[in-house]
Write an enzyme that holds these catalytic residues in place. Structure first.
Site, PDB file in Angstrom:
ATOM      1  CE1 TYR A  56      -7.628  -3.091  -3.618  1.00 49.55           C
ATOM      2  CE2 TYR A  56      -7.821  -2.925  -1.243  1.00 49.55           C
ATOM      3  CZ  TYR A  56      -7.638  -2.324  -2.475  1.00 49.55           C
ATOM      4  OH  TYR A  56      -7.454  -0.966  -2.550  1.00 49.55           O
ATOM      5  CG  HIS A 124     -11.458   0.352  -6.636  1.00 47.69           C
ATOM      6  ND1 HIS A 124     -11.234  -0.949  -6.258  1.00 47.69           N
ATOM      7  CD2 HIS A 124     -10.270   0.980  -6.450  1.00 47.69           C
ATOM      8  CE1 HIS A 124      -9.983  -1.097  -5.852  1.00 47.69           C
ATOM      9  NE2 HIS A 124      -9.378   0.062  -5.974  1.00 47.69           N
ATOM     10  N   PRO A 204       1.415   5.413   0.903  1.00 51.09           N
ATOM     11  CG  PRO A 204       1.026   5.456   3.211  1.00 51.09           C
ATOM     12  CD  PRO A 204       0.525   4.831   1.934  1.00 51.09           C
ATOM     13  CG  LEU A 205       5.046   3.793   3.961  1.00 52.04           C
ATOM     14  CD1 LEU A 205       5.059   2.579   4.864  1.00 52.04           C
ATOM     15  CD2 LEU A 205       5.841   4.939   4.567  1.00 52.04           C
ATOM     16  N   GLY A 206       5.381   4.593  -0.873  1.00 52.66           N
ATOM     17  CA  GLY A 206       5.935   4.358  -2.206  1.00 52.66           C
ATOM     18  C   GLY A 206       6.139   2.901  -2.547  1.00 52.66           C
ATOM     19  NE  ARG A 207       2.399   1.429  -6.393  1.00 47.93           N
ATOM     20  CZ  ARG A 207       1.097   1.206  -6.214  1.00 47.93           C
ATOM     21  NH1 ARG A 207       0.709   0.154  -5.529  1.00 47.93           N
ATOM     22  NH2 ARG A 207       0.190   2.025  -6.720  1.00 47.93           N
ATOM     23  N   GLY A 208       7.117   0.531  -0.845  1.00 51.93           N
ATOM     24  CA  GLY A 208       8.309  -0.044  -0.229  1.00 51.93           C
ATOM     25  C   GLY A 208       9.599   0.720  -0.463  1.00 51.93           C
ATOM     26  CG  PHE A 210       9.759   6.412   1.192  1.00 49.96           C
ATOM     27  CD1 PHE A 210      10.818   7.274   0.974  1.00 49.96           C
ATOM     28  CD2 PHE A 210       8.605   6.560   0.426  1.00 49.96           C
ATOM     29  CE1 PHE A 210      10.738   8.277   0.018  1.00 49.96           C
ATOM     30  CE2 PHE A 210       8.517   7.557  -0.534  1.00 49.96           C
ATOM     31  CZ  PHE A 210       9.587   8.422  -0.741  1.00 49.96           C
ATOM     32  CB  ALA A 212      14.771   0.074   7.097  1.00 45.01           C
TER      33      ALA A 212
END
Length: 330
Positions: A56, A124, A204-208, A210, A212
């Site tokens: 990373y 990895h 878990p947030l789909g790379r953004g 989801f 707002a």
């Protein structure tokens, strides 16, 4: 915050963790100060599992975390990874799970993190030609030396997990899992549950998707991971934004945010599932943490399934280059 068992390691960690790839800037520039503020917020929220890797930012994420830990020791359980190698001139990658390489990279990670051991050490990506049973023997040696607590694998197939687990208990498997990336439901989530292995869900947030505010390609920098990702290329991006919009409306109807609702949905998949949303923002992390307090009933889960049925996403989750090293199983 709710605590969940990290496999059979004996460790209990927060129901959500913090993914720290963002500390290295894959979705936009950041600063060490901003990352440290996010870590301080994680501590205040009771988030105890932080996840990083040697690649990373080629050590940047681990260094940033290490600088924080030197001033703020304790609290966090640390997971890191090794096994991906990048050519310094071309950027091309290959995989090396040999004992010598893993040992060298683990030593480097410990130095950057400023610790003498990590609680969880992942492979990895699997090196296809090296039997996974041999890799487990290497990891067991690191464990006996006190360099790692438990070990795991990222983006492997259920069949590979079973081979590894037959040698020694695997602590965790890490794979992408969210409302729009549901392949793990075709065997891996179940295999982990059957074997007593934690399933750590990244992105878990789909790379953004989801968030707002919908992702806008005009705001993607040249180094943004999404710039070449099929789901964020047009016309897929616009189609995906439109499909997700009713889910965001439903979250507001429930009096919550789409981020919290997406996290709560993942937590409902099983007590062994631990989402690790990645963010460089303390504000965004606070939103994620709300998902740990949101308990969904069967009617709400059914409505989410109606709005976003499995397979709704337009485009594959990775480009050909991005998918290198990911084990398919369906």
């Amino acid at each position: 915050m709710e605590q969940r068992q990290l496999g059979k390691s004996g460790l209990r960690v927060s129901a959500i963790g913090l993914g720290c790839w963002n500390f290295a800037g894959p979705y936009g520039p950041t600063t060490e100060q901003e990352s440290h503020e996010t870590l301080a917020c994680a501590k205040d929220l009771g988030v105890s599992l932080i996840d990083t890797s040697n690649v990373y930012g080629m050590g940047v994420s681990e260094t940033v975390i290490g600088n924080y830990l030197r001033k703020n020791p304790g609290h966090f359980k640390i997971a890191t990874k090794a096994g991906i190698c990048r050519d310094s001139s071309t950027g091309a990658r290959h995989f090396d799970n040999s004992a010598g390489h893993l040992r060298s990279e683990l030593v480097g990670s410990l130095k950057r993190l400023g610790v003498d051991h990590v609680d969880l050490f992942y492979i990895h990506r699997r090196e296809a030609d090296l039997p996974i049973e041999e890799v487990v023997e290497t990891l067991l040696q690191f464990k006996q030396e006190g360099k790692i607590g438990g070990f795991g694998f990222s983006e492997i197939a259920p069949a590979s997990l079973k081979l590894a687990h037959a040698v020694a208990p695997v602590t965790a498997v890490q794979s992408e899992y969210s409302l729009w990336s549901r392949q793990p439901e075709l065997g891996m989530v179940q295999a982990c549950n059957d074997l007593g292995v934690a399933f750590v869900a990244f992105c878990p947030l789909g790379r953004g998707i989801f968030a707002a505010q919908a992702p806008d390609r005009a705001n993607f920098g040249e180094a943004d991971f999404r710039i070449a990702n099929p789901r964020f290329l047009e016309p897929n991006l616009t189609r995906n934004i439109n499909v997700v919009a009713p889910f965001k409306d439903y979250a507001r109807d429930l009096g919550t945010t789409p981020i919290a609702l997406a996290i709560a949905w993942l937590l409902s998949r099983g007590q062994h599932v631990i989402p690790i949303p990645g963010t460089r923002s303390a504000v965004h992390l606070q939103d994620c943490a709300k998902g740990a307090d949101l308990k969904l009933n069967q009617a709400q889960l059914a409505e989410i399934e109606r709005i976003l049925p499995a397979g709704f996403a337009h485009g594959e989750r990775y480009s050909r280059d991005q998918s290198s090293g990911v084990e398919g199983y369906c």
